[in-house]
Design a protein around this motif. Structure first.
Motif, PDB file in Angstrom:
ATOM      1  N   LYS A 154       0.879  -1.155   0.000  1.00  0.00           N
ATOM      2  CA  LYS A 154       0.000   0.000   0.000  1.00  0.00           C
ATOM      3  C   LYS A 154       0.925   1.216   0.000  1.00  0.00           C
ATOM      4  O   LYS A 154       1.753   1.362   0.901  1.00  0.00           O
ATOM      5  N   ILE A 155       0.824   2.083  -1.012  1.00  0.00           N
ATOM      6  CA  ILE A 155       1.850   3.102  -1.198  1.00  0.00           C
ATOM      7  C   ILE A 155       1.805   4.154  -0.097  1.00  0.00           C
ATOM      8  O   ILE A 155       0.778   4.355   0.554  1.00  0.00           O
ATOM      9  N   ILE A 156       2.954   4.814   0.102  1.00  0.00           N
ATOM     10  CA  ILE A 156       3.048   5.853   1.133  1.00  0.00           C
ATOM     11  C   ILE A 156       2.184   7.046   0.747  1.00  0.00           C
ATOM     12  O   ILE A 156       1.859   7.244  -0.421  1.00  0.00           O
ATOM     13  N   PRO A 157       1.788   7.875   1.729  1.00  0.00           N
ATOM     14  CA  PRO A 157       0.966   9.048   1.412  1.00  0.00           C
ATOM     15  C   PRO A 157       1.721  10.009   0.497  1.00  0.00           C
ATOM     16  O   PRO A 157       2.954  10.022   0.451  1.00  0.00           O
ATOM     17  N   MET A 158       0.979  10.837  -0.243  1.00  0.00           N
ATOM     18  CA  MET A 158       1.597  11.879  -1.066  1.00  0.00           C
ATOM     19  C   MET A 158       0.723  13.127  -1.011  1.00  0.00           C
ATOM     20  O   MET A 158      -0.488  13.067  -1.185  1.00  0.00           O
ATOM     21  N   GLU A 159       1.372  14.257  -0.715  1.00  0.00           N
ATOM     22  CA  GLU A 159       0.672  15.538  -0.645  1.00  0.00           C
ATOM     23  C   GLU A 159       1.504  16.620  -1.327  1.00  0.00           C
ATOM     24  O   GLU A 159       1.904  17.610  -0.706  1.00  0.00           O
ATOM     25  N   GLY A 210       6.414  16.469  -0.002  1.00  0.00           N
ATOM     26  CA  GLY A 210       5.212  15.693   0.247  1.00  0.00           C
ATOM     27  C   GLY A 210       5.166  14.372  -0.483  1.00  0.00           C
ATOM     28  O   GLY A 210       4.132  13.691  -0.462  1.00  0.00           O
ATOM     29  N   VAL A 211       6.268  13.957  -1.111  1.00  0.00           N
ATOM     30  CA  VAL A 211       6.272  12.734  -1.928  1.00  0.00           C
ATOM     31  C   VAL A 211       7.464  11.843  -1.609  1.00  0.00           C
ATOM     32  O   VAL A 211       7.306  10.658  -1.303  1.00  0.00           O
ATOM     33  N   HIS A 212       8.681  12.387  -1.705  1.00  0.00           N
ATOM     34  CA  HIS A 212       9.895  11.567  -1.625  1.00  0.00           C
ATOM     35  C   HIS A 212      10.385  11.460  -0.187  1.00  0.00           C
ATOM     36  O   HIS A 212      10.572  12.487   0.484  1.00  0.00           O
ATOM     37  N   PRO A 213      10.603  10.242   0.336  1.00  0.00           N
ATOM     38  CA  PRO A 213      10.971  10.066   1.740  1.00  0.00           C
ATOM     39  C   PRO A 213      12.315  10.689   2.090  1.00  0.00           C
ATOM     40  O   PRO A 213      13.239  10.742   1.255  1.00  0.00           O
ATOM     41  N   ASP A 214      12.422  11.160   3.347  1.00  0.00           N
ATOM     42  CA  ASP A 214      13.714  11.519   3.911  1.00  0.00           C
ATOM     43  C   ASP A 214      14.211  10.338   4.746  1.00  0.00           C
ATOM     44  O   ASP A 214      13.673   9.219   4.627  1.00  0.00           O
ATOM     45  N   ASP A 215      15.223  10.571   5.586  1.00  0.00           N
ATOM     46  CA  ASP A 215      15.803   9.452   6.342  1.00  0.00           C
ATOM     47  C   ASP A 215      14.772   8.769   7.238  1.00  0.00           C
ATOM     48  O   ASP A 215      14.743   7.537   7.335  1.00  0.00           O
ATOM     49  N   SER A 216      13.919   9.558   7.914  1.00  0.00           N
ATOM     50  CA  SER A 216      12.920   8.925   8.780  1.00  0.00           C
ATOM     51  C   SER A 216      11.910   8.138   7.951  1.00  0.00           C
ATOM     52  O   SER A 216      11.455   7.059   8.351  1.00  0.00           O
ATOM     53  N   GLY A 217      11.557   8.654   6.773  1.00  0.00           N
ATOM     54  CA  GLY A 217      10.643   7.919   5.897  1.00  0.00           C
ATOM     55  C   GLY A 217      11.246   6.628   5.387  1.00  0.00           C
ATOM     56  O   GLY A 217      10.559   5.590   5.332  1.00  0.00           O
ATOM     57  N   PHE A 218      12.522   6.673   4.995  1.00  0.00           N
ATOM     58  CA  PHE A 218      13.187   5.456   4.537  1.00  0.00           C
ATOM     59  C   PHE A 218      13.233   4.406   5.649  1.00  0.00           C
ATOM     60  O   PHE A 218      13.050   3.214   5.399  1.00  0.00           O
ATOM     61  N   GLN A 219      13.476   4.853   6.894  1.00  0.00           N
ATOM     62  CA  GLN A 219      13.532   3.901   8.007  1.00  0.00           C
ATOM     63  C   GLN A 219      12.175   3.234   8.204  1.00  0.00           C
ATOM     64  O   GLN A 219      12.091   2.013   8.419  1.00  0.00           O
ATOM     65  N   LYS A 220      11.099   4.022   8.112  1.00  0.00           N
ATOM     66  CA  LYS A 220       9.760   3.446   8.281  1.00  0.00           C
ATOM     67  C   LYS A 220       9.459   2.436   7.174  1.00  0.00           C
ATOM     68  O   LYS A 220       8.882   1.368   7.428  1.00  0.00           O
ATOM     69  N   MET A 221       9.859   2.751   5.938  1.00  0.00           N
ATOM     70  CA  MET A 221       9.601   1.813   4.843  1.00  0.00           C
ATOM     71  C   MET A 221      10.377   0.513   5.045  1.00  0.00           C
ATOM     72  O   MET A 221       9.852  -0.584   4.851  1.00  0.00           O
ATOM     73  N   SER A 222      11.656   0.628   5.442  1.00  0.00           N
ATOM     74  CA  SER A 222      12.461  -0.569   5.689  1.00  0.00           C
ATOM     75  C   SER A 222      11.833  -1.431   6.784  1.00  0.00           C
ATOM     76  O   SER A 222      11.735  -2.657   6.648  1.00  0.00           O
ATOM     77  N   ASP A 223      11.363  -0.773   7.858  1.00  0.00           N
ATOM     78  CA  ASP A 223      10.770  -1.525   8.970  1.00  0.00           C
ATOM     79  C   ASP A 223       9.506  -2.267   8.534  1.00  0.00           C
ATOM     80  O   ASP A 223       9.202  -3.344   9.067  1.00  0.00           O
TER      81      ASP A 223
END
Length: 542
Positions: A154-159, A210-223
């Motif tokens: 389920k894709i990440i949010p985008m704003e 609002g689209v491309h993950p930063d470091d915290s976003g990448f960590q959440k995706m990996s988890d």
């Protein structure tokens, strides 16, 4: 008598040695080949792949091989960078143009991690069309490998700024994915759905667009990928994590004159990942009891007396660190009346521009202030260089729209109720094109809008509309950038040009347009964002 016996023993030893030498060594099992498949969220730089690879290696899943025709790069963690993360690509485009089969043939994956559909939503493609593309891609995966294991996100949010249809489009797609996957999964080639949406903050967990993950976003995706993937790799539960996080360091407490207690500390580390912190407090030397939890490295609550505080870290496996040494919250001496406010707000975030013909909408990240931000001043200078900035308006929100045609530079500053103003943002240059006027006999129009930008590159979209009275069988757009900017990727249209002006023609599937109908093509280009000059011709002529 002894010599024949000796010769017999030697012959037996020779035969035994031959048997030992001729026994083949057992070969190690072939590594599991894993293809990360998606768009720029996966490939550019897509550092969730690096974090996932590193965690798999540290937790015993070493017999793996990330595969893809694209190299990785740009991440601070060493990893196997091969992937199929194609910036700007759409699921519908990959399916319609049969781009996946050669990637599968070249890399032969056993498992596919698929996060795909963001650019389709950006192009306002319906969820039903995206799911149909998913079906085509899964069929192609199974044709290449009948035992393919598919992990679908389920894709990440985008704003992104200006995309009012993006949040509901993401919700519609994500809500439909579980039912689609349940109907498409098989025992031989199962589809596992991973929820990358829940808990992902499109503001805090992206680079500001609002689209491309930063470091915290990448960590959440990996988890989120990790448990689903390890269940496939290990055939069940991954190795147990029994290592606790380190103790948080540097715990400090302050009490404001508004009687708010704030704790701050330095983050703990963990062999897998810290998931949060437990805060305990005690009054008058009593027993420490839970005060709350947080995933940040700070915590606030109202001041209710001379409490002591201590903090511990925890991880996903439930391991907890030792508690910090306790600290005591003591209120400071506070003035009976507040001093004059002389502190200016912080500088707003660098604005981004959404350009349409005849107007531009600026958006920026909010400023902060010790009291409150009351508004923003928007200043403009004519031309891409030189000129004098002057105020062209104010806004109490973090966006501003202005009409006008030509090249301008904009900068923004915040103000508070005391009249303090922040420094100006760095100026951005905006090229606003005039709106096209259809010829009286009817033809076609091409209108540009900017979809996003980042250092050294930007993304644009062109809407082609049939303004004639009969259907088209094809269309051609001539696109010219100022200053030598170059197109690096294009979708929804074709061009053989490597430098401008570019001649862009329709794809097989979007050349036929009924009167009044529209289609779009998008592109990535190098350089700072700028509006191109566009002309449109149709086949047959109107």
């Amino acid at each position: 008598m002894r010599r024949p016996l000796l010769r017999a023993l030697l012959a037996a030893l020779t035969l035994l040695a031959g048997l030992v030498v001729s026994t083949p060594a057992l070969s190690a099992a072939a590594p599991v080949r894993i293809m990360p498949l998606g768009d720029s969220i996966t490939g550019g730089p897509g550092c969730w792949r690096a974090l996932l690879w590193d965690r798999l290696q540290r937790t015993g899943f070493t017999n793996i091989d990330f595969v893809g025709t694209l190299p990785g790069g740009g991440c601070s963690v060493a990893h196997d960078g091969d992937n199929e993360g194609h910036g700007g690509f759409q699921a519908t485009g990959i399916a319609n143009q049969n781009q996946l089969p050669p990637w599968l043939a070249a890399t032969r994956p056993d498992v596919v991690l698929m996060h795909l559909g963001t650019n389709d939503i950006w192009a306002n493609t319906p969820a039903t069309s995206i799911l149909a593309a998913y079906g085509t891609l899964v069929d192609q995966m199974r044709a290449a490998n009948p035992n393919m294991k598919i992990i679908l996100a389920k894709i990440i949010p985008m704003e992104p700024a200006g995309c009012t249809w993006c949040p509901p489009g993401v919700a519609a797609l994500n809500n439909a994915i579980p039912g689609w996957a349940a109907a498409k999964t098989t025992a031989q080639s199962p589809i596992t759905v991973v929820d990358q949406f829940t808990g992902f903050d499109p503001v805090a967990d992206t680079i500001g667009d609002g689209v491309h993950p930063d470091d915290s976003g990448f960590q959440k995706m990996s988890d989120r990928w990790y448990p689903a993937l390890t269940a496939i790799l290990g055939g069940g539960t991954p190795p147990a994590d029994t290592t606790p996080p380190t103790v948080p360091s540097g715990l400090a407490v302050t009490v404001s004159c508004t009687l708010t207690v704030t704790l701050r500390w330095t983050a703990s580390t963990d062999n897998v990942g810290v998931t949060g912190y437990d805060i305990y407090h005690a009054s008058n030397g009593g027993t420490f009891t839970p005060a709350g939890t947080t995933t940040a490295t700070s915590f606030s609550e109202p001041f209710n007396g001379l409490f002591q505080y201590q903090v511990r870290a925890r991880d996903a496996a439930g391991n907890t660190s030792a508690f910090t040494a306790p600290v005591t919250a003591v209120p400071p001496p506070c003035p009976t009346s507040p001093p004059p406010d002389t502190q200016p707000p912080t500088t707003p975030g660098t604005p981004t521009a959404t350009v349409t013909c005849g107007s531009v909408t600026l958006s920026w990240a909010a400023s902060a202030d010790n009291v409150a931000v009351t508004g923003y001043e928007i200043w403009r200078a004519s031309g891409t260089t030189g000129g004098t900035f002057s105020s062209v308006g104010t806004s109490t929100t973090t966006s501003f729209t202005q009409t006008g045609v030509g090249g301008f530079r904009y900068q923004i500053r915040a103000r508070d109720a005391a009249g303090n103003t922040s420094p100006f943002t760095s100026p951005i240059t905006v090229m606003t094109p005039a709106c096209p006027t259809p010829s009286p006999s009817g033809a076609c129009t091409a209108v540009y809008s900017q979809a996003g930008d980042w250092p050294g590159a930007f993304q644009g979209q062109v809407t082609v509309t049939n303004t004639g009275g009969t259907a088209t069988t094809g269309w051609t757009v001539t696109l010219t950038f100022p200053g030598g900017r170059q197109i690096t990727q294009i979708w929804g249209g074709r061009t053989d040009g490597t430098t401008g002006p570019y001649t862009i023609t329709n794809e097989n599937y979007n050349g036929t347009l009924a009167p009044g109908a529209s289609t779009t093509f998008g592109f990535l280009a190098s350089g700072t964002a700028a509006s191109p000059t566009l002309t449109c011709t149709r086949t047959p002529p109107a």
